[in-house]
Each structure stands twice: as C-alpha cells, then as structure tokens.
Design a protein around this motif. Structure first.
Motif: not given
Length: 451
Positions: A121-127, A133-137, A140-147, A159-161
């Motif tokens: 599941v790729l999330c792209k960060v521009p500038t 923050a949106k990618c991190g959220q 965080a909210n996707n229970p299928k992603i453990a890492a 913001a990501l962390e």
C-alpha cells in the motif's frame, strides 16, 4: 494472519511518478552493507558483539523462508510504503521501484509471506507536511498493515511518525534523511542515519586519505543535506582537521564555480560533496573539470554519485580516482549480494534502475520485513505491529542488501538507529571499485548533534 482485504486502488504504476532524470540519480550516501563472508561487523552498535561468521544475503528466497508462488486463495499480507516521490526535488524516486520489485519477487519466488500474497500500500508525499500526516493516519487506521517501509523523506517526518505512534506501528527506513526518525520509538533505520552515516567521512579523511584541509560543499536548499554537511564539518574538526571551508549552493545552479572558489577547492587536500543525488553530481564533475582540477583534487562523495548521470558527464565512465561512501552494495564492487540483486532485477526489466542504491534500499527493506512476518506466521502467531516490532528488535542481521550485523536500539538517545559504520571505495578504473580498508566508524567519541 492478515485478513482478506480490498485491492489497493493506487496500483503499482509508480514509475510514471519518477522524475525524468538519469536512472542513477537518487541515492543518499549509504555505507555498503553486504560484502559477503568475512565482511566483519557491519552494523554492530558500540557495545554489540561482533559476529564475523554472518554472511551477506545472496539467496533472497531462502532468506525470507519460502519458495515458489504465493497462494492466491489465501488472504493478502499488507505492507505500508511511504515515499517522497512526486515533488521536483524528491530525493529518492527510484526507491519505489525497489519496493515494487520486492512485491513481484516475493509473490513469485518466496511463496509470498508463508503462502499469503504480498500487497504493498503505497502513499506518496509531495512537499507538504499535511500529506505526510495523511499517509501516517492511513497506515495507523488500517488494521491490515502491521509494518511500514519508508523511502527518503525530508518533509513531514514528524507528522508521519506522530500519526503512527499511537498505533505503535513499526516504521522501517533503509537510510533516514532526518534526525527526527532516529528518535521514533518504534523505528528501525537498517542501513544508516543522517546523523551517524556521514561522520565516518572524517575518519576516512584522516586515516586513509591523510588530508590536512577540506573543501566541503552541499545543496543549501535541501534540509537533510544542510544537516549532513554540518555533521561532516563538525566530525572533521573533532578529528583534528581544523581547516574546513563549508559552502552551500542551490540545486538550481549548474555552474558551481562560484561556490567551489569560495570553498577554496583546489587549494585544500580534499574536496567533499555532501549530496543526496541528482544533477549536482555531474555538475560537480563538470565544474571541477572546467576549473582544471580533475587530476589535482581528491574527491569524496556519497554513493548517489556512482551513477550513470556522472558517468555520462565523464564520457561514459565514472570519474577516475573519486572516493565513495556507501551502506548498500557499491556498483562496481563485484560483491555476491549485489550481483544476485542485479541479476534478479534484470529478469523483471529493472536492471538499469537497480544500479541505483535507493532501488536496492527499497527492495531490501521490504524483503527484510517479509522475513520477519514470515517467521511470525510460521510460529503460528498473528502478524501484528507488536509482533513485528519484537521480531525486528531482537534481529541481529544480516539485512537484505544491508549490514551483516545490526543492533537496533543500542544507540543511546536514538532508539531507531541500527548501524553507524560505513565502507569507502575508490574508482580505480572503469567498473572497478577498490575498498579502502574495512568498515569505518565515526571518530572515537564523536557525537553527532541531534536536531
């Protein structure tokens, strides 16, 4: 076991988002991590025990722990991936190609993750910080992603962390470009950190190159490079090299004569370019050549400059005599690990891009995560953030396309740091890189400033 979920709508056509620069243009200075048997302690922490018997990874399927194709009838295992790749100055666009390559390879050759297909599941960060923050959220909210695997980020790291932290989700970097990442309590920087990975330049400069003075230049409009240049300058002075001229330039500049003259290039015994890759590497060579210094100046650069971009500027080959710092397999070093990866990548049509260190970085991160999750499932436990964290924290190497030995969490104040040693190579003739000694640490007692 990860439950069945909907297909990721983003798809994997990531190459379209890459900058139209030469395929080798983005690879931060990463210390070569995989040299084969007898490589010694690559990523051992200051008080970690050496494990010289540990060999580099050349059989990636055996490393992950499976063989053959994934079973499409089983529910997928999802791995998050985040990369700053859509901006003009995105430092590591080819990292995503390595991640894509890892997904293909795992699903075709390692039985996925214990039989389960791998879905990135790729999330792209521009500038923008908001995008990070949106990618991190989302992760965080996707229970299928453990890492989550991360590329080279120098925008929105906090913001990501901050978004990931409440969910305690492990975040894996190959090389981190921000000191913020080093403090993330659930982080793993497998190859090198922006604070630790540059400081060994000072050791190499004194021990192997025997320099008395240094001209240091860097892109002043790239925050990560600004910090890294400061670390190198501080380490050089700490190590007894008192004459250091540090001058910045902007990436919009192509003729670097002004900054080079201000840094006294040609009048010092070593020139260092601290850079994350891109045109600055070839611009550096062309400027040095135009100033008549190509055969008179020792040059030390990061591994991103060991690319076709620079080779093209020098008529098809890398500049003779340049020295390179790296933490992933060095093109031209002819290591078994690198050769295995290049052969694999060629079969998927990524042979040229695979010579970029960031491509191997992305591949190595995902394959290492897959190893952890395969071991968790084979032990009849669920793949959860806690399970991945505990497995990774106890891991001592080797890392796929990374260090033979690591000790994450053993560096005081930076729990995500796993390694602080580098390798250095000199380009002695076309396609041949000769090592300078073994693994090189920062100057003894030097503590990089943390921001």
């Amino acid at each position: 076991m990860t439950p069945r979920g909907p297909k990721d709508g983003r798809g994997l056509a990531w190459r379209k988002a890459l900058r139209p620069i030469a395929v080798g243009a983005g690879a931060f200075g990463m210390a070569v991590g995989v040299l084969g048997a007898g490589a010694g302690v690559a990523g051992a922490a200051p008080h970690a025990k050496a494990a010289p018997h540990v060999k580099a990874v050349t059989n990636f399927a055996g490393y992950v722990g499976g063989h053959g194709k994934a079973n499409p009838k089983l529910s997928p295992v999802y791995i998050g991936a985040v990369n700053q790749q859509t901006a003009t100055n995105a430092p590591t666009p080819t990292w995503s190609v390595g991640v894509e390559l890892a997904q293909k390879y795992l699903n075709q050759h390692t039985h996925g993750i214990d039989g389960h297909p791998v879905k990135i599941v790729l999330c792209k960060v521009p500038t923008t910080v908001g995008a990070a923050a949106k990618c991190g959220q989302e992760f965080a909210n996707n229970p299928k992603i453990a890492a989550v695997a991360a590329g080279g980020l120098d925008v929105g790291n906090t913001a990501l962390e901050s978004a990931l932290k409440p969910a305690k989700k492990p975040l894996f970097f190959g090389v981190s470009l921000s000191t913020v990442d080093e403090k993330y309590p659930y982080g793993f920087i497998l190859y090198g950190t922006t604070a630790q990975v540059q400081a060994p330049m000072a050791t190499a400069a004194k021990k192997y190159l025997h320099v008395k003075s240094v001209s240091l230049v860097y892109p002043s409009n790239i925050p990560g490079n600004v910090y890294q240049a400061g670390v190198v300058a501080d380490a050089l002075k700490y190590n007894g090299i008192k004459t250091v001229y540090k001058v910045g330039f902007t990436t919009s500049q192509t003729n670097l004569s002004g900054p080079f003259e201000a840094a006294h290039v040609g009048k010092t015994t070593l020139f260092i370019l601290v850079n994350s890759g891109g045109p600055a590497c070839s611009d550096t060579y062309l400027t040095i050549k135009s100033l008549g210094l190509a055969t008179k100046t020792k040059v030390l650069v990061n591994v991103p400059c060991a690319t076709p971009t620079v080779a093209k500027a020098d008529g098809g080959q890398l500049p003779h005599g340049w020295y390179y710092l790296t933490a992933v397999p060095m093109p031209g070093a002819n290591t078994a690990a690198l050769n295995s990866f290049l052969s694999l990548a060629s079969k998927y049509g990524d042979g040229a891009i695979a010579h970029n260190a960031w491509t191997g970085n992305g591949f190595g991160e995902v394959v290492t995560i897959a190893k952890f999750e395969t071991e968790i499932l084979k032990s009849h436990h669920k793949v959860t953030p806690k399970a991945v964290f505990e497995r990774a924290r106890a891991f001592r190497g080797p890392v796929a396309l990374g260090a033979p030995d690591i000790h994450c969490g053993a560096f005081k104040g930076t729990p995500a740091t796993c390694n602080d040693l580098d390798r250095f190579y000199q380009n002695t003739k076309p396609t041949v890189m000769v090592p300078l000694g073994g693994w090189v640490p920062p100057p003894k007692g030097f503590k990089p400033p943390l921001t």
